[in-house]
Write a protein that holds these residues in place. Structure first.
Motif, PDB file in Angstrom:
ATOM      1  N   SER A 189       0.811  -1.215   0.000  1.00 41.13           N
ATOM      2  CA  SER A 189       0.000   0.000   0.000  1.00 41.13           C
ATOM      3  C   SER A 189       0.846   1.266   0.000  1.00 41.13           C
ATOM      4  CB  SER A 189      -0.927   0.008   1.218  1.00 41.13           C
ATOM      5  OG  SER A 189      -0.184   0.047   2.423  1.00 41.13           O
ATOM      6  N   ALA A 190       2.147   1.157   0.298  1.00 40.84           N
ATOM      7  CA  ALA A 190       3.009   2.336   0.344  1.00 40.84           C
ATOM      8  C   ALA A 190       3.129   2.987  -1.031  1.00 40.84           C
ATOM      9  CB  ALA A 190       4.387   1.960   0.878  1.00 40.84           C
ATOM     10  N   LYS A 191       3.253   2.185  -2.083  1.00 42.19           N
ATOM     11  CA  LYS A 191       3.418   2.738  -3.430  1.00 42.19           C
ATOM     12  C   LYS A 191       2.187   3.512  -3.891  1.00 42.19           C
ATOM     13  CE  LYS A 191       6.707  -0.763  -5.012  1.00 42.19           C
ATOM     14  NZ  LYS A 191       6.959  -1.825  -6.018  1.00 42.19           N
ATOM     15  N   PRO A 192       0.986   2.931  -3.838  1.00 43.10           N
ATOM     16  CA  PRO A 192      -0.179   3.719  -4.251  1.00 43.10           C
ATOM     17  C   PRO A 192      -0.433   4.919  -3.360  1.00 43.10           C
ATOM     18  CG  PRO A 192      -0.861   1.613  -3.316  1.00 43.10           C
ATOM     19  CD  PRO A 192       0.616   1.531  -3.528  1.00 43.10           C
ATOM     20  N   THR A 193      -0.070   4.820  -2.072  1.00 46.78           N
ATOM     21  CA  THR A 193      -0.235   5.969  -1.185  1.00 46.78           C
ATOM     22  C   THR A 193       0.679   7.106  -1.619  1.00 46.78           C
ATOM     23  OG1 THR A 193      -0.824   4.539   0.677  1.00 46.78           O
ATOM     24  CG2 THR A 193      -0.098   6.778   1.196  1.00 46.78           C
ATOM     25  N   GLY A 194       1.937   6.764  -1.962  1.00 49.85           N
ATOM     26  CA  GLY A 194       2.862   7.776  -2.453  1.00 49.85           C
ATOM     27  C   GLY A 194       2.369   8.434  -3.725  1.00 49.85           C
ATOM     28  N   LEU A 195       1.821   7.636  -4.624  1.00 51.78           N
ATOM     29  CA  LEU A 195       1.278   8.174  -5.869  1.00 51.78           C
ATOM     30  C   LEU A 195       0.057   9.046  -5.611  1.00 51.78           C
ATOM     31  CD1 LEU A 195       1.613   5.005  -8.143  1.00 51.78           C
ATOM     32  CD2 LEU A 195       2.911   7.139  -8.340  1.00 51.78           C
ATOM     33  N   PHE A 196      -0.775   8.638  -4.648  1.00 56.73           N
ATOM     34  CA  PHE A 196      -1.970   9.415  -4.304  1.00 56.73           C
ATOM     35  C   PHE A 196      -1.585  10.785  -3.744  1.00 56.73           C
ATOM     36  CE2 PHE A 196      -5.389  10.549  -1.265  1.00 56.73           C
ATOM     37  CZ  PHE A 196      -6.463  10.578  -2.138  1.00 56.73           C
ATOM     38  N   GLY A 239       8.595   5.902 -12.115  1.00 56.98           N
ATOM     39  CA  GLY A 239       7.640   6.460 -11.159  1.00 56.98           C
ATOM     40  C   GLY A 239       6.569   5.461 -10.793  1.00 56.98           C
ATOM     41  N   GLY A 240       6.013   4.764 -11.789  1.00 56.12           N
ATOM     42  CA  GLY A 240       5.014   3.740 -11.513  1.00 56.12           C
ATOM     43  C   GLY A 240       5.596   2.557 -10.774  1.00 56.12           C
ATOM     44  N   LEU A 241       6.832   2.188 -11.117  1.00 54.96           N
ATOM     45  CA  LEU A 241       7.491   1.047 -10.478  1.00 54.96           C
ATOM     46  C   LEU A 241       7.774   1.303  -9.001  1.00 54.96           C
ATOM     47  CD1 LEU A 241       8.864  -1.745 -10.930  1.00 54.96           C
ATOM     48  CD2 LEU A 241      10.969  -0.481 -11.420  1.00 54.96           C
ATOM     49  N   LEU A 242       8.221   2.532  -8.696  1.00 55.14           N
ATOM     50  CA  LEU A 242       8.649   2.853  -7.339  1.00 55.14           C
ATOM     51  C   LEU A 242       7.592   3.588  -6.529  1.00 55.14           C
ATOM     52  CD1 LEU A 242      12.254   4.105  -8.183  1.00 55.14           C
ATOM     53  CD2 LEU A 242      11.608   1.875  -7.272  1.00 55.14           C
ATOM     54  N   GLY A 243       6.540   4.080  -7.190  1.00 48.03           N
ATOM     55  CA  GLY A 243       5.514   4.832  -6.473  1.00 48.03           C
ATOM     56  C   GLY A 243       5.938   6.239  -6.131  1.00 48.03           C
ATOM     57  N   VAL A 244       6.765   6.868  -7.001  1.00 47.16           N
ATOM     58  CA  VAL A 244       7.293   8.197  -6.699  1.00 47.16           C
ATOM     59  C   VAL A 244       6.846   9.263  -7.697  1.00 47.16           C
ATOM     60  CG1 VAL A 244       9.306   7.307  -5.491  1.00 47.16           C
ATOM     61  CG2 VAL A 244       9.424   7.679  -7.960  1.00 47.16           C
ATOM     62  N   GLY A 245       6.140   8.900  -8.762  1.00 52.08           N
ATOM     63  CA  GLY A 245       5.609   9.896  -9.669  1.00 52.08           C
ATOM     64  C   GLY A 245       6.512  10.293 -10.818  1.00 52.08           C
ATOM     65  N   GLY A 246       7.829  10.191 -10.671  1.00 52.34           N
ATOM     66  CA  GLY A 246       8.749  10.502 -11.753  1.00 52.34           C
ATOM     67  C   GLY A 246       9.323  11.896 -11.760  1.00 52.34           C
ATOM     68  N   GLY A 247       8.881  12.763 -10.857  1.00 54.01           N
ATOM     69  CA  GLY A 247       9.395  14.130 -10.826  1.00 54.01           C
ATOM     70  C   GLY A 247      10.876  14.211 -10.528  1.00 54.01           C
ATOM     71  N   GLY A 248      11.382  13.240  -9.775  1.00 55.07           N
ATOM     72  CA  GLY A 248      12.801  13.206  -9.446  1.00 55.07           C
ATOM     73  C   GLY A 248      13.685  12.948 -10.646  1.00 55.07           C
ATOM     74  N   ILE A 249      13.098  12.515 -11.734  1.00 56.22           N
ATOM     75  CA  ILE A 249      13.839  12.305 -12.971  1.00 56.22           C
ATOM     76  C   ILE A 249      13.610  13.466 -13.932  1.00 56.22           C
ATOM     77  CG2 ILE A 249      14.048  10.830 -15.012  1.00 56.22           C
ATOM     78  CD1 ILE A 249      13.287   8.477 -13.216  1.00 56.22           C
ATOM     79  N   ILE A 250      12.361  13.891 -14.051  1.00 53.53           N
ATOM     80  CA  ILE A 250      12.004  14.915 -15.030  1.00 53.53           C
ATOM     81  C   ILE A 250      12.672  16.253 -14.728  1.00 53.53           C
ATOM     82  CG2 ILE A 250      10.097  16.248 -16.007  1.00 53.53           C
ATOM     83  CD1 ILE A 250       8.297  13.795 -15.377  1.00 53.53           C
ATOM     84  N   SER A 251      12.561  16.740 -13.494  1.00 58.56           N
ATOM     85  CA  SER A 251      13.087  18.070 -13.157  1.00 58.56           C
ATOM     86  C   SER A 251      14.589  18.188 -13.381  1.00 58.56           C
ATOM     87  CB  SER A 251      12.731  18.427 -11.708  1.00 58.56           C
ATOM     88  OG  SER A 251      11.362  18.681 -11.575  1.00 58.56           O
ATOM     89  N   PRO A 252      15.405  17.303 -12.777  1.00 57.60           N
ATOM     90  CA  PRO A 252      16.849  17.457 -13.004  1.00 57.60           C
ATOM     91  C   PRO A 252      17.255  17.260 -14.453  1.00 57.60           C
ATOM     92  CG  PRO A 252      16.389  15.431 -11.796  1.00 57.60           C
ATOM     93  CD  PRO A 252      15.127  16.231 -11.824  1.00 57.60           C
ATOM     94  N   ALA A 253      16.589  16.351 -15.170  1.00 59.26           N
ATOM     95  CA  ALA A 253      16.936  16.114 -16.569  1.00 59.26           C
ATOM     96  C   ALA A 253      16.709  17.370 -17.408  1.00 59.26           C
ATOM     97  CB  ALA A 253      16.117  14.949 -17.127  1.00 59.26           C
ATOM     98  N   LEU A 254      15.570  18.025 -17.226  1.00 58.94           N
ATOM     99  CA  LEU A 254      15.267  19.230 -18.002  1.00 58.94           C
ATOM    100  C   LEU A 254      16.163  20.400 -17.616  1.00 58.94           C
ATOM    101  CD1 LEU A 254      11.354  19.161 -18.126  1.00 58.94           C
ATOM    102  CD2 LEU A 254      12.959  18.601 -19.961  1.00 58.94           C
ATOM    103  N   ILE A 255      16.445  20.547 -16.322  1.00 55.14           N
ATOM    104  CA  ILE A 255      17.300  21.640 -15.879  1.00 55.14           C
ATOM    105  C   ILE A 255      18.724  21.453 -16.393  1.00 55.14           C
ATOM    106  CG2 ILE A 255      18.352  22.735 -13.856  1.00 55.14           C
ATOM    107  CD1 ILE A 255      15.720  22.299 -12.385  1.00 55.14           C
TER     108      ILE A 255
END
Length: 207
Positions: free
Chosen positions: A2-9, A103-119
């Motif tokens: 339940s931790a992964k879907p909670t993180g996504l929620f 993001g789906g695999l880890l339940g983190v949304g993917g922002g940790g990849i998108i933001s630094p990559a674009l910057i």
């Protein structure tokens, strides 16, 4: 489980709140992040399903390494600004696909990849943060609905985290646009990368 879907929620609600505020303040360029949004949203359910077959600790270790690298670059590296406007469709689609899957695999949304990559590619930090909020909302929602279909939800826990998630998204966005410079936003993102890396490492070690 339940931790992964909670993180996504939490991501869904906080990024929804942030995106609404960005739209009201006219700080969001939807077209800029459209290629990333589409591929991230499509890849997120695939990542959620793949969690059943991929060794979780291996993925976490790779993710931690990426976060530490990205956080270091955010804090100490000064990328050159882009000479052209917009977001290359191939470049954005690749970033979105990788971010959505992890993001789906880890339940983190993917922002940790998108933001630094674009910057690191030279895009303006505040514009990146606003775009990332929109993308993470859709990719997290996609992943969350997949976990819902798999029956891995704790509704009582989701209820408790909903209000703090909404307030946190609104407050963070307000501070970014009206109280911080682009350089400060970049450093905050770098610091957040370290925090997420530490949290992920603790999960990988079983704490």
């Amino acid at each position: 489980m339940s931790a992964k879907p909670t993180g996504l929620f939490i991501n869904v609600l906080s990024m929804l709140s942030a995106t609404v505020k960005n739209l009201r303040a006219k700080k969001l360029d939807v077209r800029f992040g459209l290629p990333i949004l589409v591929t991230a949203t499509l890849a997120s359910p695939l990542g959620a399903y793949s969690g059943r077959f991929i060794p979780h600790r291996v993925v976490l270790a790779v993710f931690v390494a990426f976060l530490l690298y990205s956080g270091t670059m955010m804090l100490f590296f000064r990328p050159k600004g882009r000479e052209r406007k917009g977001n290359h469709i191939v470049e954005g689609s690749l970033i979105g696909g990788i971010a959505g899957f992890l993001g789906g695999l880890l339940g983190v949304g993917g922002g940790g990849i998108i933001s630094p990559a674009l910057i690191l590619l030279g895009y303006e930090p505040k514009k990146v943060a606003s775009t990332t909020a929109l993308i993470v909302f859709f990719s997290s929602l996609s992943g969350f609905l997949t976990y819902w279909k798999l029956g891995a939800l704790d509704w009582e826990l989701l209820l408790w985290v909903s209000v703090p998630a909404i307030l946190g998204g609104w407050l963070g966005t307000h501070l970014m646009h009206f109280k911080m410079s682009s350089g400060q936003v970049k450093k905050v993102i770098g610091a957040i990368m370290y925090v997420i890396a530490l949290k992920t490492l603790l999960v990988a070690l079983g704490f």
